[in-house]
Design a protein around this motif. Sequence first.
Motif, PDB file in Angstrom:
ATOM      1  N   VAL A  17      -2.653  13.343   1.916  1.00  0.00           N
ATOM      2  CA  VAL A  17      -3.013  12.297   0.963  1.00  0.00           C
ATOM      3  C   VAL A  17      -4.524  12.101   0.994  1.00  0.00           C
TER       4      VAL A  17
ATOM      5  N   LEU B 154      -4.163   7.036  -5.311  1.00  0.00           N
ATOM      6  CA  LEU B 154      -3.989   7.993  -4.228  1.00  0.00           C
ATOM      7  C   LEU B 154      -3.788   9.372  -4.837  1.00  0.00           C
TER       8      LEU B 154
ATOM      9  N   LEU C  93      -0.979   9.438   4.824  1.00  0.00           N
ATOM     10  CA  LEU C  93      -1.846   8.373   4.314  1.00  0.00           C
ATOM     11  C   LEU C  93      -2.466   7.591   5.472  1.00  0.00           C
TER      12      LEU C  93
ATOM     13  N   LYS D   4       0.818  -1.212   0.000  1.00  0.00           N
ATOM     14  CA  LYS D   4       0.000   0.000   0.000  1.00  0.00           C
ATOM     15  C   LYS D   4       0.849   1.258   0.000  1.00  0.00           C
ATOM     16  N   GLU D   5       1.855   1.298   0.871  1.00  0.00           N
ATOM     17  CA  GLU D   5       2.673   2.496   1.008  1.00  0.00           C
ATOM     18  C   GLU D   5       3.718   2.629  -0.091  1.00  0.00           C
TER      19      GLU D   5
ATOM     20  N   GLU E 202      -1.281  12.705  -8.806  1.00  0.00           N
ATOM     21  CA  GLU E 202      -2.164  11.541  -8.944  1.00  0.00           C
ATOM     22  C   GLU E 202      -1.275  10.306  -9.075  1.00  0.00           C
TER      23      GLU E 202
ATOM     24  N   LEU F 178      -1.806  12.785  -3.801  1.00  0.00           N
ATOM     25  CA  LEU F 178      -0.845  13.393  -2.880  1.00  0.00           C
ATOM     26  C   LEU F 178      -0.802  14.898  -3.100  1.00  0.00           C
TER      27      LEU F 178
ATOM     28  N   GLN G  68      -4.826   0.183  -1.841  1.00  0.00           N
ATOM     29  CA  GLN G  68      -5.634   1.390  -1.941  1.00  0.00           C
ATOM     30  C   GLN G  68      -5.072   2.182  -3.121  1.00  0.00           C
ATOM     31  N   ASP G  69      -5.708   2.024  -4.250  1.00  0.00           N
ATOM     32  CA  ASP G  69      -5.220   2.603  -5.504  1.00  0.00           C
ATOM     33  C   ASP G  69      -6.428   3.146  -6.265  1.00  0.00           C
TER      34      ASP G  69
ATOM     35  N   ARG H 269     -11.667   3.061  -4.865  1.00  0.00           N
ATOM     36  CA  ARG H 269     -10.647   2.076  -5.253  1.00  0.00           C
ATOM     37  C   ARG H 269     -10.810   1.618  -6.692  1.00  0.00           C
TER      38      ARG H 269
ATOM     39  N   VAL I 213      -7.794   9.872  -0.474  1.00  0.00           N
ATOM     40  CA  VAL I 213      -8.017   8.484  -0.886  1.00  0.00           C
ATOM     41  C   VAL I 213      -9.298   8.394  -1.690  1.00  0.00           C
TER      42      VAL I 213
END
Length: 336
Positions: free
Chosen positions: A192, A208, A316, A164-165, A223, A210, A205-206, A197, A194
């Motif tokens: 971040v 994201l 996040l 995820k990170e 993005e 930022l 979790q895609d 999905r 969210v």
Amino acid sequence: MLKAGVIGTGMIGQDHIRRMTTVLAGVTVTAVTDVDLEVAKRVAGGLPGTVVHGSGEDLIADPAVDAVVVCSWGPTHERYVLAAIAAGKQVFCEKPLATTERACRRIVEAESAAGRRLVQVGYMRRYDGAYRALKAVVDSGAIGTPLMMHCAHRNAGVPAFYEKESAITDTAVHEIDMVRWMFGEEITAARVLVPRRNRNGGGLQDPLFLILELTGGAIVDVEISVNIRYGYDIRGEVIGEDGTAALGDLTPVTVRTARHLTAPIPSDWRERFASAYDVELQEWIDSLAGGGTPAGPSAWDGYAAAVVSDASVAALRTGSRVEVTLMPRPALYDPA
């Protein structure tokens, strides 16, 4: 002729060896090593006169190695970079400089104590022709003071070990370094967002979204979409007081047939940034001629990217705005 030793003969290590032996000038590969010595031996088999060492430390100590190229697994970077600094040898380290803020700090402190630049970090965006052209426009003042930047970093897919990170620590970290270079400012805070999905993202979790705040007040959004399927797509647009400037269309050809316009899209980062890697390493090699020092991304840049990346990961996890706190910058890294 620069005599280079390569630590790590996996995909990126082999690619750098290929460019140093077939594309670039002023360098020869004299030594290699890898955690899997059989792989290192196979690679060395195609390089007459190249020695295989049992460890990275042995390679660094080899008097036939002038400079070290670190392409090993990220958690090993600190020990090899510190060993190269202790040996007084130039070292090109693929990103990340190290995997923790503390490790990056130790490298900055060791190099600062040595009193000269010995480390360059592999942030290749700074060597891409399109990014350089974009920065030239921003620096010229043609669009006025830059106020914002919109970025997109899209991958068709990512490996199974991607976490995820990783969308921040492995993917958006390129934008983090690029933004500091593009604006000539430090990043002061990160958030971040969210979104919904992507069904192609598995357990990730895609995407994201930022958001970065800079010292001078500019805001940058990134993005991050790592399972978008259609290809590898990198975008960037700077919005200034008097106009905008964006990365150009990098497609070499467009085709018009049967009322349709089509253009090829890169499949991955190797295809998109192949020439940037060539320029990056050639300029590093050239900078060391005659005992010179590297002019590219420094240990400080690697440290700053790590701190901003950590802050973004915290944002996040918490869903809140997280401020970035950097250590005092040593004089060694003051702008020329």
